[in-house]
Design a protein around this motif. Structure first.
Motif, PDB file in Angstrom:
ATOM      1  N   ILE A 290      -8.307   3.242  19.911  1.00 23.54           N
ATOM      2  CA  ILE A 290      -8.876   3.024  18.575  1.00 23.54           C
ATOM      3  C   ILE A 290     -10.026   3.992  18.332  1.00 23.54           C
ATOM      4  O   ILE A 290     -10.163   4.563  17.241  1.00 23.54           O
ATOM      5  CB  ILE A 290      -9.348   1.569  18.434  1.00 23.54           C
ATOM      6  CG1 ILE A 290      -8.147   0.609  18.468  1.00 23.54           C
ATOM      7  CG2 ILE A 290     -10.138   1.376  17.140  1.00 23.54           C
ATOM      8  CD1 ILE A 290      -8.529  -0.848  18.587  1.00 23.54           C
ATOM      9  N   ALA A 291     -10.856   4.186  19.352  1.00 23.84           N
ATOM     10  CA  ALA A 291     -12.011   5.074  19.211  1.00 23.84           C
ATOM     11  C   ALA A 291     -11.584   6.505  18.906  1.00 23.84           C
ATOM     12  O   ALA A 291     -12.282   7.239  18.196  1.00 23.84           O
ATOM     13  CB  ALA A 291     -12.851   5.034  20.483  1.00 23.84           C
ATOM     14  N   LYS A 292     -10.432   6.925  19.435  1.00 23.75           N
ATOM     15  CA  LYS A 292      -9.933   8.270  19.162  1.00 23.75           C
ATOM     16  C   LYS A 292      -9.427   8.414  17.729  1.00 23.75           C
ATOM     17  O   LYS A 292      -9.518   9.486  17.127  1.00 23.75           O
ATOM     18  CB  LYS A 292      -8.800   8.613  20.131  1.00 23.75           C
ATOM     19  CG  LYS A 292      -9.189   8.643  21.594  1.00 23.75           C
ATOM     20  CD  LYS A 292     -10.023   9.851  21.934  1.00 23.75           C
ATOM     21  CE  LYS A 292     -10.264   9.921  23.435  1.00 23.75           C
ATOM     22  NZ  LYS A 292     -11.152  11.055  23.786  1.00 23.75           N
ATOM     23  N   LEU A 293      -8.870   7.336  17.174  1.00 24.02           N
ATOM     24  CA  LEU A 293      -8.247   7.413  15.850  1.00 24.02           C
ATOM     25  C   LEU A 293      -9.212   7.102  14.704  1.00 24.02           C
ATOM     26  O   LEU A 293      -9.007   7.571  13.582  1.00 24.02           O
ATOM     27  CB  LEU A 293      -7.060   6.452  15.767  1.00 24.02           C
ATOM     28  CG  LEU A 293      -5.865   6.769  16.662  1.00 24.02           C
ATOM     29  CD1 LEU A 293      -4.741   5.754  16.413  1.00 24.02           C
ATOM     30  CD2 LEU A 293      -5.347   8.191  16.437  1.00 24.02           C
ATOM     31  N   THR A 294     -10.239   6.322  14.984  1.00 24.83           N
ATOM     32  CA  THR A 294     -11.138   5.882  13.914  1.00 24.83           C
ATOM     33  C   THR A 294     -11.747   7.033  13.124  1.00 24.83           C
ATOM     34  O   THR A 294     -11.793   6.979  11.882  1.00 24.83           O
ATOM     35  CB  THR A 294     -12.235   4.967  14.482  1.00 24.83           C
ATOM     36  OG1 THR A 294     -11.626   3.794  15.035  1.00 24.83           O
ATOM     37  CG2 THR A 294     -13.214   4.550  13.390  1.00 24.83           C
ATOM     38  N   PRO A 295     -12.245   8.104  13.784  1.00 20.50           N
ATOM     39  CA  PRO A 295     -12.804   9.215  12.986  1.00 20.50           C
ATOM     40  C   PRO A 295     -11.780   9.835  12.042  1.00 20.50           C
ATOM     41  O   PRO A 295     -12.107  10.176  10.897  1.00 20.50           O
ATOM     42  CB  PRO A 295     -13.252  10.214  14.062  1.00 20.50           C
ATOM     43  CG  PRO A 295     -13.491   9.393  15.276  1.00 20.50           C
ATOM     44  CD  PRO A 295     -12.433   8.322  15.226  1.00 20.50           C
ATOM     45  N   LEU A 296     -10.534   9.967  12.498  1.00 16.08           N
ATOM     46  CA  LEU A 296      -9.487  10.513  11.630  1.00 16.08           C
ATOM     47  C   LEU A 296      -9.216   9.593  10.450  1.00 16.08           C
ATOM     48  O   LEU A 296      -9.067  10.029   9.309  1.00 16.08           O
ATOM     49  CB  LEU A 296      -8.198  10.722  12.423  1.00 16.08           C
ATOM     50  CG  LEU A 296      -8.114  11.944  13.331  1.00 16.08           C
ATOM     51  CD1 LEU A 296      -6.787  11.945  14.075  1.00 16.08           C
ATOM     52  CD2 LEU A 296      -8.261  13.222  12.525  1.00 16.08           C
ATOM     53  N   LEU A 297      -9.142   8.297  10.739  1.00  8.91           N
ATOM     54  CA  LEU A 297      -8.816   7.333   9.695  1.00  8.91           C
ATOM     55  C   LEU A 297      -9.898   7.296   8.630  1.00  8.91           C
ATOM     56  O   LEU A 297      -9.606   7.194   7.437  1.00  8.91           O
ATOM     57  CB  LEU A 297      -8.631   5.943  10.319  1.00  8.91           C
ATOM     58  CG  LEU A 297      -8.059   4.851   9.420  1.00  8.91           C
ATOM     59  CD1 LEU A 297      -6.664   5.225   8.962  1.00  8.91           C
ATOM     60  CD2 LEU A 297      -8.034   3.519  10.162  1.00  8.91           C
ATOM     61  N   GLY A 298     -11.149   7.413   9.060  1.00  2.98           N
ATOM     62  CA  GLY A 298     -12.248   7.309   8.114  1.00  2.98           C
ATOM     63  C   GLY A 298     -12.575   8.598   7.388  1.00  2.98           C
ATOM     64  O   GLY A 298     -13.247   8.566   6.350  1.00  2.98           O
ATOM     65  N   GLU A 299     -12.102   9.726   7.916  1.00  7.20           N
ATOM     66  CA  GLU A 299     -12.459  10.995   7.307  1.00  7.20           C
ATOM     67  C   GLU A 299     -11.227  11.759   6.824  1.00  7.20           C
ATOM     68  O   GLU A 299     -10.969  11.878   5.634  1.00  7.20           O
ATOM     69  CB  GLU A 299     -13.243  11.843   8.317  1.00  7.20           C
ATOM     70  CG  GLU A 299     -14.563  11.193   8.751  1.00  7.20           C
ATOM     71  CD  GLU A 299     -15.239  11.949   9.880  1.00  7.20           C
ATOM     72  OE1 GLU A 299     -14.757  13.058  10.217  1.00  7.20           O
ATOM     73  OE2 GLU A 299     -16.226  11.439  10.429  1.00  7.20           O
ATOM     74  N   LYS A 300     -10.458  12.290   7.737  1.00  3.88           N
ATOM     75  CA  LYS A 300      -9.352  13.167   7.369  1.00  3.88           C
ATOM     76  C   LYS A 300      -8.240  12.440   6.626  1.00  3.88           C
ATOM     77  O   LYS A 300      -7.542  13.036   5.813  1.00  3.88           O
ATOM     78  CB  LYS A 300      -8.784  13.847   8.624  1.00  3.88           C
ATOM     79  CG  LYS A 300      -9.801  14.696   9.368  1.00  3.88           C
ATOM     80  CD  LYS A 300     -10.372  15.805   8.496  1.00  3.88           C
ATOM     81  CE  LYS A 300     -11.359  16.667   9.274  1.00  3.88           C
ATOM     82  NZ  LYS A 300     -11.931  17.736   8.431  1.00  3.88           N
ATOM     83  N   PHE A 301      -8.021  11.152   6.910  1.00  4.43           N
ATOM     84  CA  PHE A 301      -6.966  10.400   6.227  1.00  4.43           C
ATOM     85  C   PHE A 301      -7.515   9.508   5.120  1.00  4.43           C
ATOM     86  O   PHE A 301      -6.783   8.693   4.564  1.00  4.43           O
ATOM     87  CB  PHE A 301      -6.198   9.530   7.233  1.00  4.43           C
ATOM     88  CG  PHE A 301      -5.245  10.306   8.100  1.00  4.43           C
ATOM     89  CD1 PHE A 301      -3.938  10.539   7.707  1.00  4.43           C
ATOM     90  CD2 PHE A 301      -5.659  10.809   9.321  1.00  4.43           C
ATOM     91  CE1 PHE A 301      -3.063  11.260   8.503  1.00  4.43           C
ATOM     92  CE2 PHE A 301      -4.788  11.520  10.131  1.00  4.43           C
ATOM     93  CZ  PHE A 301      -3.486  11.753   9.713  1.00  4.43           C
ATOM     94  N   ALA A 302      -8.776   9.663   4.806  1.00  3.43           N
ATOM     95  CA  ALA A 302      -9.399   8.768   3.825  1.00  3.43           C
ATOM     96  C   ALA A 302      -8.724   8.850   2.458  1.00  3.43           C
ATOM     97  O   ALA A 302      -8.647   7.859   1.738  1.00  3.43           O
ATOM     98  CB  ALA A 302     -10.887   9.092   3.707  1.00  3.43           C
ATOM     99  N   GLY A 303      -8.214  10.032   2.088  1.00  2.00           N
ATOM    100  CA  GLY A 303      -7.581  10.188   0.787  1.00  2.00           C
ATOM    101  C   GLY A 303      -6.099   9.919   0.776  1.00  2.00           C
ATOM    102  O   GLY A 303      -5.456  10.038  -0.267  1.00  2.00           O
TER     103      GLY A 303
END
Length: 321
Positions: A290-303
């Motif tokens: 989860i810790a590896k994916l959270t930054p992507l989910l909150g930033e790069k995939f936010a849109g």
């Protein structure tokens, strides 16, 4: 998953029967078309997400959160095997899995999982084979009749989820995330790398001889496959499949949070639950994933906008015993 016990001859015969069934179900799913599947494309910010997920390019050697991008290594692994050798390996790997527990006898569920899985698999970037051309995988998806909570893939494009896992999922986007993770293992060459790392590089060549009745090679192959599934893949491969799987599911039009939500479900379940034993023993801790994916989910995939298809999934889940 229950302990894997089967004789190679009986297991291979069973795998061939199930492979035929999966082929028929997959063909029916393709004939039905993808008119009911989420629309891909139009996912804002997905270009930057792709760059971040893959390390900014198609070459190997770049890093993402300390995890080595394995594109280059995967390409090297694929160059050692023809598409047919990979398919044969997939059948043999499946014989071990299905020798422990058979496929669920429910055509509606199998057809549905094949349709979702095939649509997700179309979003993956294909590796190149010995001839330098993109490899085309004959994707087959199946539901194993087991209470264990797990999912598996094989070389060549066989992907399985268990009934136990499907009972825990709450949406089609979660199922898509799981299937996309397994698809990533296939197209990124993780199992082929495990074969080579385990000292079984000649296994593909042995498939033909094993099918001709060479019991010694057959026995060695079964033991090798059992070892791979019981030991699990490298942690870096699991992290790689997580981030690529989230990308493939988003490309397919699903909510990117599908796979992270599954990992949260894993984290919320006690390690004392026997149905999770093999999953927990062969994968990194859910919290680390989860810790590896959270930054992507909150930033790069936010849109990225996607669907969950919760109601449709729950209709299918009610079909499970």
């Amino acid at each position: 998953m229950t302990t894997m016990r089967t004789t190679h001859g009986a297991g291979s015969a069973r795998a061939r029967r199930w492979a035929g069934l999966l082929a028929a179900v997959a063909a029916a799913a393709l004939m039905a078309g993808c008119e009911s599947m989420p629309k891909s494309g139009g996912l804002g910010g997905l270009g930057s997400a792709l760059s971040a997920v893959t390390g900014g390019g198609s070459g190997g050697g770049t890093k993402f959160d300390g995890v080595l991008d394995v594109v280059q290594g995967a390409s090297a692994a694929f160059k050692d095997y023809t598409a047919e050798e990979q398919r044969q390996l997939g059948v043999e790997f499946s014989s071990v899995l299905l020798g422990a527990r058979p496929l669920l006898r429910n055509e509606l569920v199998q057809r549905y999982v094949n349709q979702v899985g095939w649509w997700v698999a179309q979003q993956a970037d294909l590796p190149t084979g010995k001839d330098g051309k993109p490899l085309q995988f004959a994707w087959r998806f199946g539901v194993i009749d087991s209470d264990a909570v797990n999912a598996y893939a094989t070389p060549g494009g066989f992907v399985f989820v268990t009934v136990g896992l499907m009972r825990q999922l709450k949406s089609e986007s979660e199922l898509a995330g799981v299937l996309a993770h397994e698809v990533a293992h296939v197209v990124r060459g993780h199992y082929l790398a495990a074969i080579k790392k385990g000292g079984f590089a000649q296994m593909a060549g042995g498939v033909v001889q094993a099918r001709a009745g060479n019991a010694a090679i057959s026995s060695a192959m079964v033991n090798a496959v059992r070892n791979i599934y019981q030991k699990g893949l490298d942690q870096g491969d699991e992290f790689d499949a997580d981030r690529m799987g989230m990308l493939y599911a988003a490309r397919a039009g699903y909510a990117p949070a599908g796979l992270p939500n599954v990992l949260k479900m894993y984290a919320a379940n006690s390690a004392q639950d026997a149905n999770y034993n093999l999953l927990f023993s062969t994968h990194p801790a859910p919290a680390d994933r989860i810790a590896k994916l959270t930054p992507l989910l909150g930033e790069k995939f936010a849109g990225a906008q996607g669907t969950g298809n919760e109601a449709r999934y729950m209709e299918i889940r009610r079909q499970l015993r």
